[in-house]
Motif scaffolding. Structure first.
Motif, short mmCIF file in Angstrom:
data_model
loop_
_atom_site.label_atom_id
_atom_site.label_comp_id
_atom_site.label_asym_id
_atom_site.label_seq_id
_atom_site.Cartn_x
_atom_site.Cartn_y
_atom_site.Cartn_z
N ARG A 1 36.59 28.18 47.72
CA ARG A 1 37.98 28.58 47.47
C ARG A 1 38.77 27.44 46.84
O ARG A 1 39.42 27.61 45.81
CB ARG A 1 38.63 29.00 48.79
CG ARG A 1 40.15 29.21 48.70
CD ARG A 1 40.77 29.30 50.08
NE ARG A 1 42.22 29.35 49.98
CZ ARG A 1 43.04 29.30 51.03
NH1 ARG A 1 42.53 29.21 52.25
NH2 ARG A 1 44.35 29.34 50.88
N TYR A 2 38.72 26.26 47.46
CA TYR A 2 39.51 25.14 46.96
C TYR A 2 38.90 24.53 45.71
O TYR A 2 39.62 23.98 44.86
CB TYR A 2 39.69 24.10 48.07
CG TYR A 2 40.58 24.59 49.18
CD1 TYR A 2 41.94 24.77 48.97
CD2 TYR A 2 40.05 24.93 50.42
CE1 TYR A 2 42.77 25.25 49.98
CE2 TYR A 2 40.87 25.41 51.44
CZ TYR A 2 42.23 25.57 51.21
OH TYR A 2 43.04 26.05 52.20
N VAL B 1 41.16 33.88 45.09
CA VAL B 1 41.37 32.82 44.10
C VAL B 1 40.54 33.11 42.84
O VAL B 1 41.04 33.02 41.71
CB VAL B 1 40.99 31.44 44.67
CG1 VAL B 1 41.02 30.38 43.58
CG2 VAL B 1 41.93 31.06 45.80
N PHE B 2 39.28 33.45 43.05
CA PHE B 2 38.38 33.74 41.93
C PHE B 2 38.92 34.87 41.07
O PHE B 2 39.00 34.77 39.83
CB PHE B 2 36.99 34.10 42.47
CG PHE B 2 36.05 34.63 41.44
CD1 PHE B 2 35.38 33.78 40.57
CD2 PHE B 2 35.81 35.99 41.33
CE1 PHE B 2 34.51 34.26 39.60
CE2 PHE B 2 34.95 36.49 40.37
CZ PHE B 2 34.29 35.63 39.51
N LEU B 3 39.31 35.99 41.68
CA LEU B 3 39.75 37.16 40.93
C LEU B 3 41.10 36.93 40.24
O LEU B 3 41.32 37.41 39.13
CB LEU B 3 39.83 38.37 41.86
CG LEU B 3 38.46 38.90 42.33
CD1 LEU B 3 38.64 39.88 43.49
CD2 LEU B 3 37.69 39.55 41.19
N CYS C 1 40.45 42.44 47.94
CA CYS C 1 39.18 41.73 48.02
C CYS C 1 38.91 41.27 49.44
O CYS C 1 39.78 41.35 50.32
CB CYS C 1 39.14 40.55 47.05
SG CYS C 1 40.42 39.32 47.35
N GLU C 2 37.70 40.76 49.64
CA GLU C 2 37.23 40.49 50.99
C GLU C 2 37.80 39.21 51.61
O GLU C 2 38.21 39.21 52.77
CB GLU C 2 35.70 40.43 50.98
CG GLU C 2 35.06 40.29 52.31
CD GLU C 2 33.55 40.43 52.24
OE1 GLU C 2 32.88 39.98 53.17
OE2 GLU C 2 33.05 40.99 51.24
N ARG D 1 44.87 41.05 46.38
CA ARG D 1 45.22 40.75 47.77
C ARG D 1 43.96 40.61 48.59
O ARG D 1 43.04 41.45 48.48
CB ARG D 1 46.10 41.86 48.36
CG ARG D 1 47.47 41.98 47.71
CD ARG D 1 48.32 43.00 48.41
NE ARG D 1 49.60 43.18 47.75
CZ ARG D 1 50.55 44.02 48.17
NH1 ARG D 1 50.33 44.75 49.26
NH2 ARG D 1 51.68 44.14 47.52
N SER D 2 43.91 39.58 49.41
CA SER D 2 42.76 39.35 50.28
C SER D 2 42.98 40.06 51.61
O SER D 2 44.04 39.97 52.22
CB SER D 2 42.57 37.86 50.53
OG SER D 2 41.66 37.64 51.59
#
Length: 212
Positions: free
Chosen positions: A176-177, A9-11, A2-3, A26-27
């Motif tokens: 994110r947090y 975190v979302f995925l 992911c980007e 993985r980001s």
């Protein structure tokens, strides 16, 4: 793959909530870093636990078609990839199979033919928690011309406005947090997320079938 870190975190939380087990996120820490990570994955493919699929998930931006085409161009031009004759999807709906290597799919957020970003998808979920606040955010957006921004930037602003006005514990918290917190009421079972869940499930299953 992911980007960004918010996407990661979302995925991860979406996958855990929906019990998608054969799934590692993985980001890349930026869409421009996808080719480097992909290059590394292909170089080391014979030496690691072999995934059946590499699924790239990125923001669609202002022009989903152009974003998709640019991603394919960048990925296919990586040094480790060029000599291997790998297949790449021709559209967002396709999983491209590769003998001896993982299948490849690219998916865009909020969806393949829609402008926007992760925040576009998240805001559709978040705004239903407090519709009265969503109305205020719309008024604010009109007063400040945020409504005239691109969908991607506009929805990022909406999400930050929503967090600032509902999360008194830390109104400056990033998406994110915010998603990491266990006491937020983000609904990972929301109807708006079903399409993405199906894309992930179907992509994994298709790749497993192609690998047999």
């Amino acid at each position: 793959m992911c980007e960004g870190e918010a996407d990661e975190v979302f995925l991860k939380k979406l996958g855990k909530n929906q019990q998608i087990n054969e799934y590692e996120v993985r980001s890349a820490k930026g869409i421009d870093k996808f080719p480097v990570m992909f290059n590394s994955a292909i170089v080391n493919y014979k030496d690691i636990t072999k995934p059946n699929l590499i699924l790239f998930i990125a923001d669609a931006g202002a022009d989903p078609k152009k974003t998709f085409e640019n991603l394919v161009a960048q990925l296919s031009n990586e040094k480790a990839v060029k000599g291997k004759g790998l297949n790449f999807p021709m559209s967002c709906c396709e999983v491209a199979s590769n003998k001896g290597y993982p299948a490849i799919k690219i998916h865009l957020l909020p969806d393949c033919d829609k402008k926007g970003s992760l925040e576009t998808l998240c805001y559709k979920v978040m705004k239903e928690q407090h519709p009265e606040i969503e109305a205020c955010i719309r008024n604010f957006a009109q007063c400040t011309n945020i409504e005239k921004w691109s969908p991607e930037q506009r929805d990022k602003a909406y999400v930050q406005c929503f967090i600032a006005s509902t999360y008194h514990k830390d109104p400056n918290k990033s998406l994110r947090y915010y998603l990491q917190e266990t006491n937020t009421s983000f609904n990972f079972n929301h109807e708006e997320l079903k399409t993405l869940v199906e894309v992930i499930r179907n992509s994994v299953n298709t790749a497993k079938h192609l690998a047999t």
